[in-house]
Design a protein around this motif. Structure first.
Motif, PDB file in Angstrom:
ATOM      1  N   ARG A  75       0.848  -1.183   0.000  1.00  0.00           N
ATOM      2  CA  ARG A  75       0.000   0.000   0.000  1.00  0.00           C
ATOM      3  C   ARG A  75       0.886   1.236   0.000  1.00  0.00           C
ATOM      4  NH1 ARG A  75      -5.339  -0.290   2.304  1.00  0.00           N
ATOM      5  NH2 ARG A  75      -5.190   1.974   2.396  1.00  0.00           N
ATOM      6  N   ALA A  76       0.534   2.235  -0.794  1.00  0.00           N
ATOM      7  CA  ALA A  76       1.301   3.483  -0.812  1.00  0.00           C
ATOM      8  C   ALA A  76       0.959   4.373   0.375  1.00  0.00           C
ATOM      9  CB  ALA A  76       1.034   4.236  -2.113  1.00  0.00           C
ATOM     10  N   ASP A  77      -0.132   4.044   1.077  1.00  0.00           N
ATOM     11  CA  ASP A  77      -0.566   4.858   2.211  1.00  0.00           C
ATOM     12  C   ASP A  77      -0.753   3.970   3.445  1.00  0.00           C
ATOM     13  OD1 ASP A  77      -2.608   3.498   1.020  1.00  0.00           O
ATOM     14  OD2 ASP A  77      -4.145   5.002   1.453  1.00  0.00           O
ATOM     15  N   PRO A  78       0.339   3.405   3.964  1.00  0.00           N
ATOM     16  CA  PRO A  78       0.204   2.537   5.143  1.00  0.00           C
ATOM     17  C   PRO A  78      -0.317   3.315   6.344  1.00  0.00           C
ATOM     18  CG  PRO A  78       2.514   3.073   4.757  1.00  0.00           C
ATOM     19  CD  PRO A  78       1.743   3.586   3.571  1.00  0.00           C
ATOM     20  N   ASP A  79      -1.048   2.625   7.205  1.00  0.00           N
ATOM     21  CA  ASP A  79      -1.572   3.265   8.413  1.00  0.00           C
ATOM     22  C   ASP A  79      -1.448   2.299   9.573  1.00  0.00           C
ATOM     23  OD1 ASP A  79      -4.264   1.797   8.931  1.00  0.00           O
ATOM     24  OD2 ASP A  79      -4.359   2.300   6.802  1.00  0.00           O
ATOM     25  N   GLY A  80      -1.725   2.803  10.757  1.00  0.00           N
ATOM     26  CA  GLY A  80      -1.562   1.999  11.962  1.00  0.00           C
ATOM     27  C   GLY A  80      -2.836   1.373  12.475  1.00  0.00           C
ATOM     28  N   SER A  81      -3.859   1.263  11.633  1.00  0.00           N
ATOM     29  CA  SER A  81      -5.138   0.730  12.112  1.00  0.00           C
ATOM     30  C   SER A  81      -5.138  -0.788  12.228  1.00  0.00           C
ATOM     31  CB  SER A  81      -6.275   1.174  11.179  1.00  0.00           C
ATOM     32  OG  SER A  81      -6.093   0.639   9.878  1.00  0.00           O
ATOM     33  N   ARG A  82      -4.120  -1.446  11.679  1.00  0.00           N
ATOM     34  CA  ARG A  82      -4.032  -2.899  11.787  1.00  0.00           C
ATOM     35  C   ARG A  82      -2.674  -3.289  12.349  1.00  0.00           C
ATOM     36  NH1 ARG A  82      -6.245  -1.733   6.766  1.00  0.00           N
ATOM     37  NH2 ARG A  82      -8.404  -2.358   6.484  1.00  0.00           N
ATOM     38  N   PRO A  83      -2.428  -3.041  13.592  1.00  0.00           N
ATOM     39  CA  PRO A  83      -1.115  -3.335  14.176  1.00  0.00           C
ATOM     40  C   PRO A  83      -0.921  -4.822  14.401  1.00  0.00           C
ATOM     41  CG  PRO A  83      -2.606  -2.621  15.890  1.00  0.00           C
ATOM     42  CD  PRO A  83      -3.361  -2.488  14.596  1.00  0.00           C
ATOM     43  N   ALA A  84       0.333  -5.219  14.588  1.00  0.00           N
ATOM     44  CA  ALA A  84       0.599  -6.574  15.068  1.00  0.00           C
ATOM     45  C   ALA A  84       0.009  -6.681  16.474  1.00  0.00           C
ATOM     46  CB  ALA A  84       2.107  -6.829  15.107  1.00  0.00           C
ATOM     47  N   ARG A  85      -0.557  -7.822  16.795  1.00  0.00           N
ATOM     48  CA  ARG A  85      -1.225  -7.971  18.083  1.00  0.00           C
ATOM     49  C   ARG A  85      -0.645  -9.147  18.869  1.00  0.00           C
ATOM     50  NH1 ARG A  85      -5.493  -4.819  18.900  1.00  0.00           N
ATOM     51  NH2 ARG A  85      -6.367  -3.695  17.100  1.00  0.00           N
ATOM     52  N   ARG A  86      -0.686  -9.006  20.161  1.00  0.00           N
ATOM     53  CA  ARG A  86      -0.203 -10.059  21.037  1.00  0.00           C
ATOM     54  C   ARG A  86      -1.172 -11.236  20.993  1.00  0.00           C
ATOM     55  NH1 ARG A  86       0.871  -6.026  26.235  1.00  0.00           N
ATOM     56  NH2 ARG A  86       1.405  -4.230  24.932  1.00  0.00           N
ATOM     57  N   ARG A  88      -1.509 -13.380  23.252  1.00  0.00           N
ATOM     58  CA  ARG A  88      -2.101 -13.454  24.580  1.00  0.00           C
ATOM     59  C   ARG A  88      -2.509 -12.045  25.027  1.00  0.00           C
ATOM     60  NH1 ARG A  88       1.096 -12.153  28.707  1.00  0.00           N
ATOM     61  NH2 ARG A  88       3.055 -11.154  28.140  1.00  0.00           N
ATOM     62  N   SER A  89      -2.936 -11.905  26.282  1.00  0.00           N
ATOM     63  CA  SER A  89      -3.268 -10.604  26.875  1.00  0.00           C
ATOM     64  C   SER A  89      -4.351  -9.858  26.102  1.00  0.00           C
ATOM     65  CB  SER A  89      -2.016  -9.721  26.984  1.00  0.00           C
ATOM     66  OG  SER A  89      -1.010 -10.354  27.729  1.00  0.00           O
ATOM     67  N   GLY A  90      -5.390 -10.573  25.694  1.00  0.00           N
ATOM     68  CA  GLY A  90      -6.512  -9.908  25.038  1.00  0.00           C
ATOM     69  C   GLY A  90      -6.186  -9.303  23.693  1.00  0.00           C
ATOM     70  N   ARG A  91      -5.128  -9.801  23.047  1.00  0.00           N
ATOM     71  CA  ARG A  91      -4.745  -9.328  21.718  1.00  0.00           C
ATOM     72  C   ARG A  91      -4.490  -7.822  21.693  1.00  0.00           C
ATOM     73  NH1 ARG A  91      -4.644 -12.390  17.669  1.00  0.00           N
ATOM     74  NH2 ARG A  91      -5.028 -10.700  16.182  1.00  0.00           N
ATOM     75  N   ALA A  92      -3.806  -7.339  22.698  1.00  0.00           N
ATOM     76  CA  ALA A  92      -3.420  -5.926  22.724  1.00  0.00           C
ATOM     77  C   ALA A  92      -2.431  -5.646  21.603  1.00  0.00           C
ATOM     78  CB  ALA A  92      -2.799  -5.583  24.070  1.00  0.00           C
ATOM     79  N   PRO A  93      -2.448  -4.437  21.027  1.00  0.00           N
ATOM     80  CA  PRO A  93      -1.514  -4.129  19.934  1.00  0.00           C
ATOM     81  C   PRO A  93      -0.073  -4.054  20.423  1.00  0.00           C
ATOM     82  CG  PRO A  93      -2.753  -2.180  20.569  1.00  0.00           C
ATOM     83  CD  PRO A  93      -3.362  -3.322  21.302  1.00  0.00           C
ATOM     84  N   PHE A  94       0.842  -4.314  19.518  1.00  0.00           N
ATOM     85  CA  PHE A  94       2.268  -4.204  19.831  1.00  0.00           C
ATOM     86  C   PHE A  94       2.620  -2.749  20.128  1.00  0.00           C
ATOM     87  CE2 PHE A  94       5.056  -7.928  18.283  1.00  0.00           C
ATOM     88  CZ  PHE A  94       4.185  -8.841  18.862  1.00  0.00           C
ATOM     89  N   ASP A  95       3.501  -2.556  21.093  1.00  0.00           N
ATOM     90  CA  ASP A  95       4.054  -1.231  21.349  1.00  0.00           C
ATOM     91  C   ASP A  95       5.405  -1.117  20.651  1.00  0.00           C
ATOM     92  OD1 ASP A  95       5.669  -2.846  22.896  1.00  0.00           O
ATOM     93  OD2 ASP A  95       4.830  -2.180  24.803  1.00  0.00           O
ATOM     94  N   ARG A  96       6.059   0.036  20.830  1.00  0.00           N
ATOM     95  CA  ARG A  96       7.331   0.268  20.147  1.00  0.00           C
ATOM     96  C   ARG A  96       8.364  -0.785  20.527  1.00  0.00           C
ATOM     97  NH1 ARG A  96       9.922   4.652  17.778  1.00  0.00           N
ATOM     98  NH2 ARG A  96      12.200   4.603  17.940  1.00  0.00           N
ATOM     99  N   ARG A  97       8.422  -1.141  21.827  1.00  0.00           N
ATOM    100  CA  ARG A  97       9.424  -2.095  22.282  1.00  0.00           C
ATOM    101  C   ARG A  97       9.259  -3.437  21.598  1.00  0.00           C
ATOM    102  NH1 ARG A  97      14.474  -2.584  23.342  1.00  0.00           N
ATOM    103  NH2 ARG A  97      15.039  -4.009  25.034  1.00  0.00           N
ATOM    104  N   ARG A  98       8.035  -3.887  21.460  1.00  0.00           N
ATOM    105  CA  ARG A  98       7.788  -5.188  20.838  1.00  0.00           C
ATOM    106  C   ARG A  98       8.106  -5.170  19.345  1.00  0.00           C
ATOM    107  NH1 ARG A  98       4.968  -5.005  25.383  1.00  0.00           N
ATOM    108  NH2 ARG A  98       4.520  -6.968  26.486  1.00  0.00           N
TER     109      ARG A  98
END
Length: 456
Positions: A75-86, A88-98
């Motif tokens: 995609r030429a216009d990537p966005d953050g609406s579909r982050p990598a998700r954990r 476990r832990s209720g499928r929380a989105p990845f943070d910068r550290r992860r």
């Protein structure tokens, strides 16, 4: 053509359409996670590859012996609406550290077909310590081990890592845990989807934040459309005039159809003048409708834009409305006041609407029953609405998108009464609701609406 031939041709069309929607939702499809889906893609890989290449300009690689199919979305216009998700832990989105640990871990796995969790952790420690732009990984601390486990579990979900002996979660409690992995390095190399490798950009670490947008654009630049240098980076000697009419039309077709098949809804106002002219031209409309039909979607074309509806829900990775979390229930409930305010609502007004919900349903949303809970609830609900293309921010206000008017809240009941209580993600009593929507696909309205189209 005989009746049997007609039946076989119709069956092939249906199978190809089904496989297209499966791959749109899961661009990495493995035999281990979905044997039936992978077998379908394997059998129809040639027409599938042709459809994705012509329609979206995406490549499809199917490896029958290795048991995976990889659709490379660009995609030429990537966005953050579909982050990598954990996982476990209720499928929380990845943070910068992860994300950092994910990139470093992937790089370290490229050269080792077999490893243990301890050996891999040591390699990550050495790699992060040697790079002054990265914070060193320290497995002594439990939060660091938790982040590392989230990365490894994501790799396992991709089938890149396979635990031969031991459990990855055991590493959270003890850095001495023993886990043996088999690594699929070939599949690992298939994960990146950027046409241009990041190693092509020799940028000092301290300049990356200021040039991040430029670098991101360079990663997704595709030479097939012209206007790019040999290394994929911008070059004045390859300006827009270098692109031929055929390349220009190809870029327009792919840019429009990529967004249509990758987002819940495509608004005309989000298209450039050239893209809008293309999609409303006779040729563009014919290609659009033929592609939608071949993929098995139903097309809703309105004055405001386009919406794809998947009757079977195969291409839908995130549904709305649903009650899998408190924020998603609140998002549906807040649509009513949003849709009655064409100019949008201020954050304070949304917080007051959230506070009203908490007062009406005191036994619901326990995690938000605090002094700042109403504001947090409204913020989380708005984030859900933005992710599914039902709201946007403008001038400090949150405004409902045209697709939001497809929904109508018909009933809410409180669990404080004798009615059977609804449940939120934490399995606590919450409000029940009934939403209706004029969806073309039919079926339960709680599973329909704007997000029932292809949101991959």
């Amino acid at each position: 053509m005989s009746t049997l031939a007609n039946q076989l041709a119709a069956a092939e069309r249906e199978q190809v359409a089904r496989a297209i929607r499966l791959l749109l939702a899961r661009p990495l499809l493995t035999e281990a996670t979905d044997p039936a889906g992978f077998e379908l893609v394997r059998r129809r890989r040639e027409p599938l590859a042709q459809w994705f290449d012509y329609t979206c300009g995406w490549s499809l690689v199917v490896e029958p012996r290795r048991g995976y199919a990889r659709l490379t979305k660009v995609r030429a216009d990537p966005d953050g609406s579909r982050p990598a998700r954990r996982v476990r832990s209720g499928r929380a989105p990845f943070d910068r550290r992860r994300y950092v640990l994910l990139c470093v871990t992937a790089a370290e796995l490229l050269s080792i077909p077999m490893t243990t969790i301890g050996m891999l952790a040591d390699r990550v420690v050495q790699a992060t310590s040697a790079d002054r732009a990265l914070a060193a990984f320290d497995p002594v601390h439990k939060p660091e081990r938790m982040a590392f486990v989230d990365v490894l579990k994501l790799m396992e979900s991709y089938d890149v890592l396979r635990a031969v002996d031991g459990s990855t979660e055991a590493y959270i409690e003890s850095a001495e845990a023993k886990v043996l992995y088999r690594v699929d390095t070939t599949l690992l190399m298939r994960l990146p989807a950027a046409p241009v490798g990041a190693s092509r950009f020799a940028v000092p670490p301290d300049e990356v934040p200021a040039r991040f947008g430029e670098l991101l654009t360079g990663l997704v630049r595709e030479r097939r459309y012209g206007g790019a240098g040999a290394d994929g980076t911008p070059d004045e000697s390859y300006g827009e005039r270098a692109a031929t009419d055929a390349q220009r039309n190809l870029r327009l077709r792919h840019s429009v159809l990529r967004r249509l098949f990758d987002d819940p809804v495509l608004y005309r106002t989000d298209l450039t003048d050239d893209e809008l002219a293309y999609v409303t031209s006779l040729t563009g409309r014919q290609i659009l409708r033929r592609s939608v039909e071949q993929a098995g979607f139903l097309l809703e074309e309105r004055a405001e834009g386009f919406l794809l509806v998947d009757p079977d829900g195969l291409a839908t990775d995130v549904r709305f409305p649903d009650d899998t979390s408190t924020a998603r229930v609140a998002a549906l409930l807040l649509l009513e006041p949003l849709c009655t305010a064409p100019a949008g609502l201020l954050p304070e007004q949304l917080a007051e609407a959230g506070a009203d919900l908490l007062r009406r349903f005191p036994r619901w949303a326990r995690a938000y029953q605090s002094e700042d809970g109403a504001a947090r609830l409204s913020d989380d609900a708005v984030r859900v609405l933005r992710d599914v293309g039902l709201a946007y921010r403008a001038g400090g206000r949150v405004v409902a998108c045209p697709a939001a008017y497809r929904y109508r809240l018909t009933e809410t009941t409180s669990s404080d009464r004798d009615d059977k209580p609804g449940q939120d993600r934490d399995n606590k009593p919450g409000p029940e609701w009934d939403a209706t929507s004029p969806q073309a696909a039919g079926g339960p309205a709680a599973e329909g609406g704007a997000a029932e189209g292809d949101e991959q």
